[in-house]
Design an enzyme around this catalytic site. Structure first.
Site, PDB file in Angstrom:
ATOM      1  N   THR A   1      11.712   7.058   5.345  1.00 44.45           N
ATOM      2  CA  THR A   1      13.208   8.129   5.415  1.00 44.45           C
ATOM      3  C   THR A   1      13.535   8.504   6.973  1.00 44.45           C
ATOM      4  OG1 THR A   1      12.193   9.136   3.255  1.00 44.45           O
ATOM      5  CG2 THR A   1      13.696  10.521   4.613  1.00 44.45           C
TER       6      THR A   1
ATOM      7  N   THR B   1       2.485  10.053  -5.766  1.00 45.84           N
ATOM      8  CA  THR B   1       3.212  10.101  -7.194  1.00 45.84           C
ATOM      9  C   THR B   1       2.594  11.050  -7.924  1.00 45.84           C
ATOM     10  OG1 THR B   1       1.314   8.686  -8.048  1.00 45.84           O
ATOM     11  CG2 THR B   1       3.118   7.421  -6.940  1.00 45.84           C
TER      12      THR B   1
ATOM     13  N   PHE C   1      10.153   1.891   2.797  1.00 43.40           N
ATOM     14  CA  PHE C   1      10.716   3.094   2.137  1.00 43.40           C
ATOM     15  C   PHE C   1      10.443   4.113   3.145  1.00 43.40           C
ATOM     16  CE2 PHE C   1       8.457   1.140  -1.816  1.00 43.40           C
ATOM     17  CZ  PHE C   1       9.504   0.442  -2.207  1.00 43.40           C
TER      18      PHE C   1
ATOM     19  N   ALA D   1       0.838  -1.141  -0.044  1.00 45.40           N
ATOM     20  CA  ALA D   1      -0.080   0.032  -0.041  1.00 45.40           C
ATOM     21  C   ALA D   1       0.845   1.277  -0.006  1.00 45.40           C
ATOM     22  CB  ALA D   1      -0.821   0.095   1.179  1.00 45.40           C
TER      23      ALA D   1
ATOM     24  N   HIS E   1     -11.395   4.774   5.072  1.00 44.99           N
ATOM     25  CA  HIS E   1     -10.207   5.816   5.751  1.00 44.99           C
ATOM     26  C   HIS E   1     -10.731   6.267   7.106  1.00 44.99           C
ATOM     27  CE1 HIS E   1     -13.212   9.339   5.411  1.00 44.99           C
ATOM     28  NE2 HIS E   1     -13.364   8.637   4.434  1.00 44.99           N
TER      29      HIS E   1
ATOM     30  N   GLU F   1       4.100  19.035   2.807  1.00 42.31           N
ATOM     31  CA  GLU F   1       4.907  17.799   2.425  1.00 42.31           C
ATOM     32  C   GLU F   1       5.346  18.126   0.828  1.00 42.31           C
ATOM     33  OE1 GLU F   1       5.668  13.111   2.459  1.00 42.31           O
ATOM     34  OE2 GLU F   1       4.182  13.889   3.593  1.00 42.31           O
TER      35      GLU F   1
END
Length: 381
Positions: free
Chosen positions: A158, A367, A156, A130, A180, A244
């Site tokens: 950071t 993306t 992934f 996801a 959600h 962000e």
């Protein structure tokens, strides 16, 4: 170009920061790239100079600086290298969740240490299955007595290796309709039982930035570590993603400006057929086209930053900026590498690193395809 939201005080701050980075970051950056890690000691130096979380209120250790100072920090870090993105993530992406939605006890417990570098933060949204589909994450947090029991994995992430405090997106109600409404945010600390890190991921670019997998196996987290209210995590994420994505656009713009400058220097020095290659019409046209796009990008970006500082809702424009600026930077990286000829493909030339580092900016923070989906919805399609 003069930024409309900056004053003489801001520019004095930029000079001081740039001097600091020339001394403490630039000479060591290539070594950090080879080591695949920025040392914790650099974070400590940033903290000592007041460059961590300066926008926080004084009661939590900050300077109550306006967001123009945050822009300068992110711009100057990007000029050194994209691998320093973790500092901006700590300052301007993770900390705002605690500042906006955390309890007073949470703020007093964590924020001063975030300013001093005792705590480095991360945010864990993406999972192996996801990425953009945040509503359907699989990591769960079940309340048992005084603790949430967290199970799942993230990838992934950071600052995944250095992080001492991770804001984790979890499902507290896997059966919520719509999905959600079952998402919540929980702060997981380094020493919580059941929390572990996987491998430091070996990426195509951003080599010195520590990206990792995180695992939660019956991880016991005190219920007091819930950020905000249960079931509102998705709403919190949507509210903070504007900033962000704006940070991603800022980094892309600065990277494009940096690549243009280094290429301008190169083409004026490089000789071919008895003259500087900057005299060739084709190369001049390439540079003119890139310069035009970069100037347009800076004008649009500065207007967005000014609107964001004023507290305006610019979700649609930020989505435009995030996809346009990162696509522009990718194009500039390809064209500038080509203009460097064979030298552009050599590791000792900075353009090679830029060429590797830029593409992921079109992927993280949503993306570019997701950005276009948001824009389409918001303009009534």
């Amino acid at each position: 170009m003069k930024h409309p939201y900056l004053t003489k005080d801001h520019e004095a701050f930029r000079k001081s920061l740039r001097k600091f980075l020339v001394k403490e970051a630039a000479p060591f950056y290539e070594k950090w790239e080879e080591d695949r890690l920025i040392p914790r000691s650099f974070w400590e130096k940033l903290a000592a100079q007041g460059y961590l979380c300066p926008t926080l209120p004084e009661e939590y250790g900050g300077f109550e600086a306006d967001w123009g100072y945050a822009v300068i920090i992110n711009e100057e870090l990007e000029r050194i290298g994209s691998g320093l993105v973790g500092v901006g993530l700590h300052n301007d992406i993770v900390i705002p969740y605690i500042e906006s939605y955390g309890t007073e006890e949470q703020k007093k417990r964590w924020l001063p240490k975030c300013v001093s570098s005792e705590i480095i933060t991360a945010i864990a949204m993406t999972e192996p299955g996801a990425g953009s589909d945040l509503a359907n994450i699989k990591t769960t947090a079940v309340l048992e007595g005084d603790h949430y029991i967290v199970n799942g994995s993230k990838t992934f992430i950071t600052n995944g290796i250095h992080s001492d405090l991770v804001i984790v997106a979890v499902k507290t109600d896997p059966h919520a309709k719509p999905a959600h409404k079952g998402v919540s945010l929980i702060a997981v600390e380094r020493d919580h039982p059941g929390f572990s890190r996987g491998r430091k991921l070996n990426k195509v670019g951003l080599h010195c930035q520590d990206t990792a997998e995180l695992f939660f196996e019956d991880c016991r987290v005190p219920k007091e570590n819930l950020i905000g209210d249960e079931g509102k995590g998705f709403l919190y994420l949507m509210e903070k993603l504007q900033q962000e994505r704006l940070l991603v656009a800022i980094a892309a713009q600065v990277a494009a400006e940096d690549m243009f400058e280094m290429t301008m220097d190169y083409i004026q020095e490089r000789k071919a057929f008895g003259q500087s290659i900057s005299k060739f019409q084709h190369i001049q046209f390439e540079m003119v086209e890139m310069k035009t796009e970069i100037e347009i990008g800076r004008t649009f970006l500065d207007s967005l930053i000014a609107e964001h500082i004023e507290g305006e809702d610019i979700v649609t424009k930020v989505s435009m900026s995030k996809y346009w600026h990162t696509d522009m930077a990718k194009s500039v990286s390809q064209r500038c590498l080509q203009l460097h000829g064979g030298y552009g493909y050599m590791e000792e030339y900075k353009i090679a690193r830029r060429f590797r580092d830029i593409p992921v900016s079109a992927i993280y923070a949503g993306t570019n395809e997701i950005m276009k989906t948001i824009i389409a919805k918001n303009i009534g399609l």
